[in-house]
Design a protein around this motif. Sequence first.
Motif: not given
Length: 342
Positions: A104, A226-227, A229-233, A327, A330, A332
């Motif tokens: 990931d 990815g973890e 990004i999800r947990n601490d963007p 995926e 990104t 962003d």
Amino acid sequence: MLNRRIFTALLAGAMAATPLAMAGTASAQDMTKVTFVQPSPSAINSFNVFVAIGEGYFAEEGLDVSVEAINGSGAVLQALSSGQAQFGRPGPGPVLAARSRDVDVVFIYNFAARSNFGIVVPEASEIQAPEELKGKVVGTGTADGAEVGFARNVLSGSGLEEGTDYTFLTVGDGGPAVAAFSQDAIAAYSSSTADAAILNQRGQAVRDITPPEYARFFGNGFATTGELIRNDPELVEKFVRAIHKGHVFALDDANRDKVLEHMATGNPQESEDRDFAAALFDAVRSKTVPVDQSKGLGYQPPEVWEEWQEVQVTGGEMAEPLAELTEAYTNDFTMKVNGSAQ
């Protein structure tokens, strides 16, 4: 395990007596420790990181960044996936191959926006184009680095098939690559901009035979998991904002001397020859300016990701295309910070 620490940025302590620190930089106990891994010891190839350290951009974001040098993109991705590092600078090909194995990892900033790889041959070689490497051995710095995927792409585009028409040989970089040429162990070498400059400096004059259309294949950039990004963007955004500021600073010719100083701090040995370091920096820096600058620094063209994936599948690094290619990367964070450092 991470095998070589070349620079540790204890920014809170280093900046404590500076005007920047007194202007509101987080105190040592408030700093978030972050590890960044790069695929070689070169500070020049990661110049925006060392500028962000030296100019205090990480400190402004409350980040205490340590830099680790390991061997190739594969090792970078392993460090990220194992939690030994939060950020790294791998190549896009290895990132796609890793995601096909359910690793990931996500590309977050396109640093080498123009291809920083090329296939080079000795200046006196009769070889003028990639298709003339049929039956030859092509050297690489690492077994699974970004330069391997790039060379495979160029050679397959020239009608050559690995294992049938040519073979790769991992020879290392710098001195070992010079030795491989001198011993006729290799006919060509898949090199980064820095590798080619080092070969020329060490007496092995080379020239690039890569067709110009491959310039669109961007090279190594910044990645995380990815973890994270999800947990601490917010942490990811802080890191991207700092390296973006470092990138902008380094592209300004007025700051060139300061940039060279920051890189010399990061890797003193690399900058022992000041003139060579300056020339190498200019070459590397030029590759980080996007072909299309309308989206700003760090932007990743989706169409080139499609091409990279096609290369990986064709070359056998991936059995099939990813179910969701988007995926793997990104834009962003770069879209959020673009313009903030102008």
